[in-house]
Design a protein around this motif. Structure first.
Motif, PDB file in Angstrom:
ATOM      1  N   VAL A 180       0.847  -1.191   0.000  1.00  0.00           N
ATOM      2  CA  VAL A 180       0.000   0.000   0.000  1.00  0.00           C
ATOM      3  C   VAL A 180       0.882   1.240   0.000  1.00  0.00           C
ATOM      4  O   VAL A 180       0.716   2.143  -0.828  1.00  0.00           O
ATOM      5  CB  VAL A 180      -0.944   0.010   1.213  1.00  0.00           C
ATOM      6  CG1 VAL A 180      -1.734   1.316   1.254  1.00  0.00           C
ATOM      7  CG2 VAL A 180      -1.889  -1.178   1.171  1.00  0.00           C
ATOM      8  N   ALA A 181       1.822   1.302   0.925  1.00  0.00           N
ATOM      9  CA  ALA A 181       2.734   2.444   1.018  1.00  0.00           C
ATOM     10  C   ALA A 181       4.060   1.953   1.573  1.00  0.00           C
ATOM     11  O   ALA A 181       4.083   1.118   2.487  1.00  0.00           O
ATOM     12  CB  ALA A 181       2.158   3.531   1.912  1.00  0.00           C
ATOM     13  N   GLU A 182       5.144   2.497   1.026  1.00  0.00           N
ATOM     14  CA  GLU A 182       6.463   2.033   1.462  1.00  0.00           C
ATOM     15  C   GLU A 182       7.482   3.142   1.258  1.00  0.00           C
ATOM     16  O   GLU A 182       7.523   3.767   0.195  1.00  0.00           O
ATOM     17  CB  GLU A 182       6.864   0.792   0.665  1.00  0.00           C
ATOM     18  CG  GLU A 182       8.197   0.191   1.073  1.00  0.00           C
ATOM     19  CD  GLU A 182       8.362  -1.219   0.513  1.00  0.00           C
ATOM     20  OE1 GLU A 182       8.183  -2.173   1.277  1.00  0.00           O
ATOM     21  OE2 GLU A 182       8.656  -1.358  -0.691  1.00  0.00           O
ATOM     22  N   LEU A 183       8.309   3.359   2.256  1.00  0.00           N
ATOM     23  CA  LEU A 183       9.365   4.363   2.163  1.00  0.00           C
ATOM     24  C   LEU A 183      10.644   3.697   1.671  1.00  0.00           C
ATOM     25  O   LEU A 183      11.127   2.750   2.293  1.00  0.00           O
ATOM     26  CB  LEU A 183       9.600   5.009   3.535  1.00  0.00           C
ATOM     27  CG  LEU A 183      10.586   6.181   3.541  1.00  0.00           C
ATOM     28  CD1 LEU A 183      10.023   7.382   2.748  1.00  0.00           C
ATOM     29  CD2 LEU A 183      10.911   6.605   4.974  1.00  0.00           C
ATOM     30  N   SER A 184      11.131   4.157   0.567  1.00  0.00           N
ATOM     31  CA  SER A 184      12.383   3.752  -0.094  1.00  0.00           C
ATOM     32  C   SER A 184      12.166   2.606  -1.078  1.00  0.00           C
ATOM     33  O   SER A 184      11.227   1.807  -0.951  1.00  0.00           O
ATOM     34  CB  SER A 184      13.490   3.388   0.894  1.00  0.00           C
ATOM     35  OG  SER A 184      13.554   2.018   1.140  1.00  0.00           O
ATOM     36  N   ASN A 206      17.769  -0.879   2.712  1.00  0.00           N
ATOM     37  CA  ASN A 206      17.851   0.486   3.237  1.00  0.00           C
ATOM     38  C   ASN A 206      17.430   0.525   4.707  1.00  0.00           C
ATOM     39  O   ASN A 206      16.528  -0.209   5.117  1.00  0.00           O
ATOM     40  CB  ASN A 206      16.949   1.425   2.438  1.00  0.00           C
ATOM     41  CG  ASN A 206      17.485   1.699   1.046  1.00  0.00           C
ATOM     42  OD1 ASN A 206      18.688   1.626   0.819  1.00  0.00           O
ATOM     43  ND2 ASN A 206      16.603   2.008   0.113  1.00  0.00           N
ATOM     44  N   ASN A 207      18.023   1.411   5.456  1.00  0.00           N
ATOM     45  CA  ASN A 207      17.631   1.619   6.847  1.00  0.00           C
ATOM     46  C   ASN A 207      16.684   2.807   6.941  1.00  0.00           C
ATOM     47  O   ASN A 207      16.647   3.674   6.059  1.00  0.00           O
ATOM     48  CB  ASN A 207      18.864   1.872   7.708  1.00  0.00           C
ATOM     49  CG  ASN A 207      19.765   0.659   7.779  1.00  0.00           C
ATOM     50  OD1 ASN A 207      19.278  -0.475   7.762  1.00  0.00           O
ATOM     51  ND2 ASN A 207      21.069   0.880   7.855  1.00  0.00           N
ATOM     52  N   GLY A 208      15.925   2.849   8.051  1.00  0.00           N
ATOM     53  CA  GLY A 208      15.011   3.964   8.274  1.00  0.00           C
ATOM     54  C   GLY A 208      13.827   3.956   7.338  1.00  0.00           C
ATOM     55  O   GLY A 208      13.555   4.960   6.665  1.00  0.00           O
ATOM     56  N   THR A 209      13.122   2.839   7.296  1.00  0.00           N
ATOM     57  CA  THR A 209      12.000   2.696   6.372  1.00  0.00           C
ATOM     58  C   THR A 209      10.755   2.167   7.106  1.00  0.00           C
ATOM     59  O   THR A 209      10.824   1.761   8.267  1.00  0.00           O
ATOM     60  CB  THR A 209      12.333   1.721   5.222  1.00  0.00           C
ATOM     61  OG1 THR A 209      12.448   0.403   5.754  1.00  0.00           O
ATOM     62  CG2 THR A 209      13.629   2.113   4.533  1.00  0.00           C
ATOM     63  N   LYS A 235      11.352   0.095  10.520  1.00  0.00           N
ATOM     64  CA  LYS A 235      12.734  -0.380  10.521  1.00  0.00           C
ATOM     65  C   LYS A 235      13.712   0.773  10.744  1.00  0.00           C
ATOM     66  O   LYS A 235      13.687   1.766  10.008  1.00  0.00           O
ATOM     67  CB  LYS A 235      13.059  -1.050   9.177  1.00  0.00           C
ATOM     68  CG  LYS A 235      14.497  -1.542   9.048  1.00  0.00           C
ATOM     69  CD  LYS A 235      14.763  -2.062   7.638  1.00  0.00           C
ATOM     70  CE  LYS A 235      16.211  -2.538   7.496  1.00  0.00           C
ATOM     71  NZ  LYS A 235      16.541  -2.903   6.094  1.00  0.00           N
ATOM     72  N   GLY A 236      14.541   0.625  11.779  1.00  0.00           N
ATOM     73  CA  GLY A 236      15.706   1.493  11.910  1.00  0.00           C
ATOM     74  C   GLY A 236      16.816   0.854  11.114  1.00  0.00           C
ATOM     75  O   GLY A 236      16.989   1.110   9.921  1.00  0.00           O
ATOM     76  N   ASN A 269      15.655   9.568   4.053  1.00  0.00           N
ATOM     77  CA  ASN A 269      15.284  10.554   3.039  1.00  0.00           C
ATOM     78  C   ASN A 269      15.125   9.814   1.712  1.00  0.00           C
ATOM     79  O   ASN A 269      16.058   9.723   0.920  1.00  0.00           O
ATOM     80  CB  ASN A 269      16.376  11.627   2.944  1.00  0.00           C
ATOM     81  CG  ASN A 269      16.032  12.727   1.956  1.00  0.00           C
ATOM     82  OD1 ASN A 269      14.897  12.828   1.488  1.00  0.00           O
ATOM     83  ND2 ASN A 269      17.010  13.550   1.627  1.00  0.00           N
ATOM     84  N   TYR A 270      13.936   9.280   1.515  1.00  0.00           N
ATOM     85  CA  TYR A 270      13.691   8.393   0.377  1.00  0.00           C
ATOM     86  C   TYR A 270      12.370   8.760  -0.312  1.00  0.00           C
ATOM     87  O   TYR A 270      11.478   9.358   0.309  1.00  0.00           O
ATOM     88  CB  TYR A 270      13.539   6.937   0.848  1.00  0.00           C
ATOM     89  CG  TYR A 270      14.672   6.352   1.630  1.00  0.00           C
ATOM     90  CD1 TYR A 270      15.916   6.148   1.052  1.00  0.00           C
ATOM     91  CD2 TYR A 270      14.480   5.970   2.950  1.00  0.00           C
ATOM     92  CE1 TYR A 270      16.951   5.571   1.775  1.00  0.00           C
ATOM     93  CE2 TYR A 270      15.514   5.391   3.683  1.00  0.00           C
ATOM     94  CZ  TYR A 270      16.745   5.199   3.084  1.00  0.00           C
ATOM     95  OH  TYR A 270      17.759   4.629   3.804  1.00  0.00           O
TER      96      TYR A 270
END
Lengths: 111, 370
Positions: free
Chosen positions: B234-238, B244-247, B266-267, B320-321
């Motif tokens: 549905v939604a995903e960062l990066s 990748n970290n921070g997602t 996720k850190g 920052n993705y």
């Protein structure tokens, strides 16, 4: 009001770049977009052989496919296409790939 | 001088409708997509041709958070479709129902009821040969209940058949007008708006969103999951959250063939739980609350906490993705379903904000009542 028809378009893997280039030349995707218009990998017996897309298209597009120009004729010759009025586009795509002996490439079961 | 005080008191006591933009009032980074606001939706990827009618493809959606994180389809073929339906959901299985024409559809082996007005006749073939149903006048509604086999049903129309409806069950309910599959309304029922992803190659992405100032995240989405056959994003960062970290991501379903949702934060280490028991087709308001340093990933569905993971999420802030909607990296794990609104804010929303945002999305999501 624009009327859209569901289109399933499938090209042999060797023609994917040409398909994406044509798509870019007509403004349907950025030039060199990755993955581009043909973004769904399809397999024949566990081997990647085709790339597909599912889109909502206008009658103008259908006419272009069914009456290709000399420039687009070679691509249309190898293009698997199907147009359908439907509210269930996923089933449309799956129907067409199944009819052509193709399967989806499994996504990695990643989280 | 008493009058102004009275007015002031009334203002203080009066309720103010919740506006999700308030979530971003302290400058928080984030994202808000609202399909009911047609001024934010464009059929072309450049954002020049407004979406005005149901069934139109959507190439660009403007972010209403004020942060400018607009979502754009990667190609024309990847554009999802804008639709409307009654808040209570679609019951009428037919198409072009104001003046019905002959049509076929696949039905299941349960009771169905056909109803219409007019002087024409509808004859059933295929999955059922009940009837025919013969109209008795322009102002009279006639109905026929039958149980077909699970197969294709053809309804052949002769004469004037108007306000036609075929629905599950043994009772003819209020008429729903169906223009196309993406254009359904019902008199007296609120219309809700959605964007439908085809489960094949539809998706959006934003430019990079700088969440590096926070390790807290609140993710809200009103969704309808149309299939559980394949894992969907549905939604995903990066682009590559596995490396990748921070997602974070929100999945529907989380595993192919399972009636599940999942929220992951996720850190440097992933944490999150799937929740089962949500078989497609189903509509829900999903809330994921991530806290990297607090090692908390909370998942709420329809306003109720259904899971919480306290597994170590490692270290760091969110990244920052680009944000991807509908597919992973615009390439895989296509979501087969609808969004009725997505709101993401880089902070831990307060309890009141969570309740208000969930209620807001529920009001805009078909079939969801909190």
């Amino acid at each position: 009001m624009t009327v859209y028809t569901s289109a399933v378009l499938i090209l042999p893997a060797a023609y994917r770049q040409a398909g994406n280039d044509l798509s870019a030349s007509m403004g349907w995707q950025p030039v060199d977009a990755d993955p581009g218009t043909y973004s769904v990998p399809l397999m024949t017996a566990d081997v990647l052989t085709h790339w597909g897309c599912r889109a909502d298209v206008t009658q103008t597009f259908i006419d272009m496919v069914e009456n290709p120009t000399p420039e687009t004729q070679p691509l249309v010759d190898v293009l698997i296409y199907d147009f359908r009025v439907t509210g269930d586009p996923h089933t449309h795509f799956m129907d067409v790939i199944t009819e052509n002996g193709l399967t989806l490439m499994p996504d990695n079961a990643e989280v | 001088m008493n009058m102004p005080l009275v007015l002031l008191n009334r203002r203080r006591r009066g309720s103010v409708a919740f506006n999700p933009v308030s979530l971003f009032s302290a400058g928080e980074q984030g994202f808000w997509l609202e399909p009911s606001d047609l001024s934010t939706m464009f059929s072309d990827r450049a954002g020049t041709t407004p979406v005005t009618t149901p069934g139109t493809v959507v190439g660009k959606r403007l972010d209403k958070s004020g942060r400018g994180n607009h979502a754009v389809a990667p190609t024309d073929a990847a554009r999802p479709t804008y639709g409307i339906e009654p808040k209570t959901g679609r019951r009428n299985l037919l198409l072009a129902t104001d003046t019905m024409a002959t049509q076929s559809l696949t039905v299941t082996a349960v009771a169905h009821t056909l109803a219409f007005t007019g002087t024409g006749t509808v004859t059933l073939t295929g999955a059922s040969i009940a009837g025919p149903l013969i109209g008795t006048g322009a102002s009279n509604r006639v109905s026929l209940t039958f149980t077909p086999t699970a197969a294709s049903l053809t309804l052949t129309v002769v004469g004037s058949v108007t306000l036609a409806q075929l629905e599950l069950g043994s009772t003819a309910t209020a008429y729903q007008r169906v223009g196309t599959a993406f254009d359904v309304t019902e008199a007296g029922v609120t219309t809700v708006h959605y964007v439908q992803y085809d489960g094949t190659d539809d998706s959006f992405s934003t430019s990079s969103i700088d969440f590096t100032a926070t390790d807290k995240m609140s993710v809200f989405a009103g969704v309808r999951k149309l299939s559980d056959a394949a894992q969907g994003i549905v939604a995903e960062l990066s682009a590559i959250p596995t490396t990748n970290n921070g997602t974070f991501n929100l999945q529907a379903p989380s595993d192919a063939g399972f009636a599940r949702y999942r929220f992951i934060s996720k850190g440097t280490v992933s944490s999150g739980n799937f929740v089962s028991g949500y078989a497609a087709p189903i509509s829900n308001v999903l809330t994921g609350l991530g806290d990297i340093s607090g090692d908390i990933a909370t998942f709420r569905i329809n306003g109720v906490q259904v899971a919480q993971s306290t597994t170590d999420q490692g270290t760091g802030n969110y990244g920052n993705y680009p944000l991807f909607i509908g597919r992973r990296n615009n390439t895989s794990l296509p979501f087969n379903g609808r969004d009725y609104g997505i709101i993401i804010v880089g902070k831990t929303a307060s309890a009141t904000e969570i309740t208000n945002t969930e209620s807001y999305l529920a009001a805009n999501t078909s079939g969801v009542t909190l």
